[in-house]
Scaffold this active site. Structure first.
Site, PDB file in Angstrom:
ATOM      1  N   HIS A   1      57.597  64.615  31.837  1.00 29.22           N
ATOM      2  CA  HIS A   1      58.504  63.206  32.921  1.00 29.22           C
ATOM      3  C   HIS A   1      59.232  62.161  32.433  1.00 29.22           C
ATOM      4  O   HIS A   1      59.038  61.398  31.509  1.00 29.22           O
ATOM      5  CB  HIS A   1      57.201  62.651  34.019  1.00 29.22           C
ATOM      6  CG  HIS A   1      58.260  61.628  35.324  1.00 29.22           C
ATOM      7  ND1 HIS A   1      59.299  61.558  35.541  1.00 29.22           N
ATOM      8  CD2 HIS A   1      57.838  60.843  35.147  1.00 29.22           C
ATOM      9  CE1 HIS A   1      59.548  60.654  36.191  1.00 29.22           C
ATOM     10  NE2 HIS A   1      58.466  59.981  36.320  1.00 29.22           N
TER      11      HIS A   1
ATOM     12  N   GLY B   1      55.993  64.516  38.123  1.00 28.37           N
ATOM     13  CA  GLY B   1      56.918  63.253  37.725  1.00 28.37           C
ATOM     14  C   GLY B   1      58.033  63.872  39.197  1.00 28.37           C
ATOM     15  O   GLY B   1      58.550  64.856  39.605  1.00 28.37           O
TER      16      GLY B   1
ATOM     17  N   GLY C   1      47.755  65.202  11.193  1.00 29.26           N
ATOM     18  CA  GLY C   1      47.007  63.782  10.566  1.00 29.26           C
ATOM     19  C   GLY C   1      46.740  63.349  12.219  1.00 29.26           C
ATOM     20  O   GLY C   1      46.235  62.464  12.308  1.00 29.26           O
TER      21      GLY C   1
ATOM     22  N   GLU D   1      50.137  63.731  29.517  1.00 28.16           N
ATOM     23  CA  GLU D   1      51.801  64.756  28.620  1.00 28.16           C
ATOM     24  C   GLU D   1      51.229  64.602  26.773  1.00 28.16           C
ATOM     25  O   GLU D   1      51.975  65.670  26.727  1.00 28.16           O
ATOM     26  CB  GLU D   1      52.513  63.461  28.741  1.00 28.16           C
ATOM     27  CG  GLU D   1      53.486  63.458  29.904  1.00 28.16           C
ATOM     28  CD  GLU D   1      53.008  62.271  30.834  1.00 28.16           C
ATOM     29  OE1 GLU D   1      53.258  62.363  32.040  1.00 28.16           O
ATOM     30  OE2 GLU D   1      52.088  62.043  30.405  1.00 28.16           O
TER      31      GLU D   1
END
Length: 552
Positions: A92, A47, A422, A69
């Site tokens: 970013h 970024g 989970g 990400e």
């Protein structure tokens, strides 16, 4: 790999500009420290506010690009777990950290050491609420990081990174977060002094003596092992302790690592995340020793006792917060391997009879009707037959996990990774990170069709780096875990569960669009041959392949 030794800084290296007569910058000091502690792979998605970090990028560092990400953090998580050292992550600002939060939560539950950095807008324009600035940047990832900071001065950034690394590596390990304004990287800074920080703590001897006395005196002990055993490199010691006491060994609910060989004579199976079932399965034991796991993780509301009547509970855990909420009994807090070794140093206990072995599961057969889909049990049994039992499995197929635990036994420490949280979207990128950490080994990524769509971009990263990963997608065209779980919340048999059908997904086409070859298998008779080919290593640069198994 070990989870107990302190990480020592090695000799201080010259920064990129040192030979050109210029002073150290923040970038120089951070790169120098990262090199000294072995964080030379940077998992990132670029970024604008992060670009200054990567000027004069050093030749001995590796930039591992993820296309989203959450993929970046998942790759770093798998890499850190497989190496035993913290991984360096760059995200970013606010949007990137937000995208990554699901897998930051998973890294926190996995106890994975990550040093997560994120760009921030330049300090000079922060008072004007600029575009892409992260408002209250340090608060955004909380509470799922161990520590979070935006240094007050640019010259404090290297020391903040060093402190972050030490905190990430201290048990219980986990992710930490450092927000760095874009204009900090060119500022003058001093190198981080040589540091030598221990990351483990020995459990209190008096508490271990009490636990050892209980184990010596009991008649029918049971061990319950969790992921911290594997993280601490203590699996072999736990095997020795179980053999000494002739203790049945169960796996704690929702455990993300293999901490006891599942083909061992004393292995007793897996505990579900349900209080009443745990008590039922542990019935008959008079002492329950939980090693490297909470006692116990529950998924649904339950009632009654936490352990069978007449049983005494004790625990060895690396997390004092977990010990604090353990419902009864006694708990020793500290490094699991050191604690188990101290118990092994005691005199041998009285002789006991071996408990009865675990029942052998029935053989899974192919479908009897032509055109019928194969069962998950048959698919996993076939995979178990053709794979290298010493290989590595990264799993994210929640509805298939009970079947996996029956038909795909994991027999060695370091051979299995899944998420403790989970949350979905971890498994595919984690397989990329594990493959980077274990060069020369083919990694199996066993993923559900629903799970795979959370982070399927990881296939692209595997292709670009030509990593030996076999992605096995179990396609049952639904979120099966939710449909199977619906009756617990009052759904009638056959009642529609909204939002759980997944028709029309073609994983072979998706993989090929990112450069990964793939094959769909609908005929059970062809599965073994397809898997064997997908698992074969074809030279040193053998890349990824995807197998889509159509299952009932």
């Amino acid at each position: 790999m070990t989870g107990s030794a302190p990480h020592r800084n090695h000799g201080q290296a010259n920064p990129p500009g040192a030979g050109r007569g210029r002073p150290w910058t923040v970038r120089d000091a951070v790169i120098d420290f990262a090199r000294r502690v072995g964080m030379t792979s940077i998992f990132a998605n670029p970024g604008s506010t992060e670009l200054p970090m990567f000027r004069d990028f050093p030749a001995d560092f590796r930039y591992v690009l993820g296309l989203q990400e959450a993929v970046v953090v998942g790759m770093a998580d798998g890499y850190a777990q497989a190496t035993g050292n913290a991984a360096l992550v760059n995200l970013h600002s606010a949007a990137g950290v937000g995208n990554a939060m699901g897998n930051i939560f998973t890294a926190f539950r996995n106890r994975t050491p990550l040093v997560i950095t994120a760009g921030q807008q330049a300090r000079s324009i922060l008072p004007f609420d600029p575009f892409l600035a992260a408002t209250q940047a340090t608060e955004l990832p909380k509470p799922y990081v161990k520590w979070s900071i935006e240094p007050a001065r640019a010259q404090d950034v290297p020391l903040a990174i060093a402190r972050a690394y030490a905190i990430a590596m201290q048990e219980p390990r986990g992710p930490v977060f450092v927000s760095i304004p874009a204009d900090d990287w060119e500022q003058a800074a001093e190198p981080v002094p040589l540091r030598d920080v221990a990351h483990t703590m020995r459990p209190e001897p008096a508490m271990l003596e009490r636990i050892g006395g209980l184990l010596d005196a009991c008649e029918r002990p049971a061990f319950v092992v969790g992921g911290a055993v594997d993280r601490a490199d203590a699996a072999a010691d736990v095997v020795r302790l179980a053999e000494r006491h002739h203790a049945r060994v169960y796996v704690a609910p929702m455990t993300g690592r293999c901490s006891f060989p599942e083909n061992h004579r004393l292995f007793a199976g897996f505990l579900p995340a349900m209080r009443e079932r745990i008590v039922e399965l542990l019935g008959g034991h008079d002492a329950i020793f939980v090693i490297g796991a909470p006692a116990f993780t529950y998924h649904v509301e339950g009632n009654g006792p936490h352990v069978p009547p007449g049983a005494q509970l004790c625990q060895l855990i690396d997390d004092p917060a977990v010990a604090a909420w353990t419902p009864q009994g006694m708990a020793a807090v500290g490094n699991v391997r050191l604690g188990v070794q101290d118990l092994l140093a005691r005199a041998a206990p009285k002789a006991r009879d071996l408990p009865a072995p675990r029942a052998v599961p029935p053989r899974a057969l192919p479908p009897s009707e032509s055109g019928a889909r194969m069962s998950v049990a048959f698919a996993l049994q076939t995979l178990a037959q053709v794979r290298d039992p010493e290989g590595i499995v990264v799993e994210e197929a929640p509805s298939a996990r009970p079947v996996l635990q029956t038909y795909l036994p994991i027999t060695r420490a370091g051979g299995f990774f899944t998420m403790d949280s989970g949350g979905l979207g971890y498994g595919m990128p984690a397989a990329v990170g594990v493959a980077l950490a274990r060069p020369g080994q083919r990694v199996i990524a066993l993923i559900g069709d629903g799970s795979s769509m959370y982070s399927i971009q990881a296939i692209w990263s595997a292709v670009q780096m030509q990593l030996p990963i076999t992605f096995v997608i179990l396609n049952n065209t639904r979120y099966a875990a939710l449909q199977d779980f619906a009756p617990v919340f009052g759904f009638a048999p056959g009642e529609t569960v909204q939002g759980t059908d997944l028709p029309g997904l073609d994983f072979v086409t998706l993989a090929m669009g990112m450069g990964c070859p793939g094959e769909r298998v609908s005929d059970a008779a062809k599965l073994a041959a397809v898997l064997s080919n997908a698992l074969a290593m074809h030279g040193p640069k053998s890349g990824p392949m995807l197998v889509e198994a159509m299952v009932a």
